[in-house]
Design an enzyme around this catalytic site. Structure first.
Site, PDB file in Angstrom:
ATOM      1  N   CYS A 146     102.432  22.241 100.373  1.00 32.10           N
ATOM      2  CA  CYS A 146     103.169  21.426 101.340  1.00 32.10           C
ATOM      3  C   CYS A 146     103.853  22.375 102.326  1.00 32.10           C
ATOM      4  CB  CYS A 146     104.142  20.457 100.673  1.00 32.10           C
ATOM      5  SG  CYS A 146     105.544  21.198  99.852  1.00 32.10           S
TER       6      CYS A 146
ATOM      7  N   CYS B 119     101.279  16.969 102.463  1.00 28.54           N
ATOM      8  CA  CYS B 119     101.908  16.454 103.678  1.00 28.54           C
ATOM      9  C   CYS B 119     100.993  16.757 104.856  1.00 28.54           C
ATOM     10  CB  CYS B 119     103.295  17.053 103.886  1.00 28.54           C
ATOM     11  SG  CYS B 119     103.308  18.826 104.182  1.00 28.54           S
TER      12      CYS B 119
ATOM     13  N   CYS C 104      96.607  24.149 106.958  1.00 28.14           N
ATOM     14  CA  CYS C 104      96.030  24.819 105.793  1.00 28.14           C
ATOM     15  C   CYS C 104      95.062  25.896 106.269  1.00 28.14           C
ATOM     16  CB  CYS C 104      95.296  23.800 104.924  1.00 28.14           C
ATOM     17  SG  CYS C 104      94.697  24.490 103.369  1.00 28.14           S
TER      18      CYS C 104
END
Length: 131
Positions: A10, A82, A89
């Site tokens: 996250c 999230c 990412c």
């Protein structure tokens, strides 16, 4: 059989991913190595620690960690928790699967939000285990 690796990510590795790591170790620990990290580090939220303590899972020794490329590369599954983590990412090797399980950030909200998100994460991990 070697354990697989699941990596929960996250934004700040403060609430959601910490709770997911705690639940993951509790629910998946026999079959999976479970880790968590953040795009940034914000420190482990004391209310996340308290929410997990309420269900007898101790995450008080967890640390808020940045994404570790070595763990990332050897993961079988990366789960973003999230939209910020999903959008930011790092690029994953082709052998690493990625899923997005979105949960609201309870930070700065009522205590009941920590409990709700904690319980939603538990349900998601229990459903994942049944696959």
């Amino acid at each position: 059989m070697d354990k697989k690796t699941i990596y929960f990510i996250c934004t700040g590795n403060s609430c959601r991913s910490q709770m997911a790591e705690g639940w993951g170790k509790e629910i998946l620990g026999e079959d999976w190595n479970v880790y968590s990290a953040g795009i940034e580090t914000h420190g482990v939220n004391p209310r996340a620690i308290e929410a997990m303590k309420e269900v007898d899972i101790d995450i008080s020794n967890h640390t808020s960690d940045l994404i570790d490329n070595d763990i990332l590369k050897q993961s079988d599954l990366v789960v973003t928790l999230c939209s910020d983590a999903d959008d930011n990412c790092p690029i994953l090797p082709p052998n690493v699967k990625k899923e997005h399980w979105g949960f609201e950030d309870p930070a700065g909200k009522e205590w009941s939000e920590f409990q709700r998100v904690r319980d939603e994460i538990k349900l998601a991990i229990e459903k994942f285990k049944l696959r």
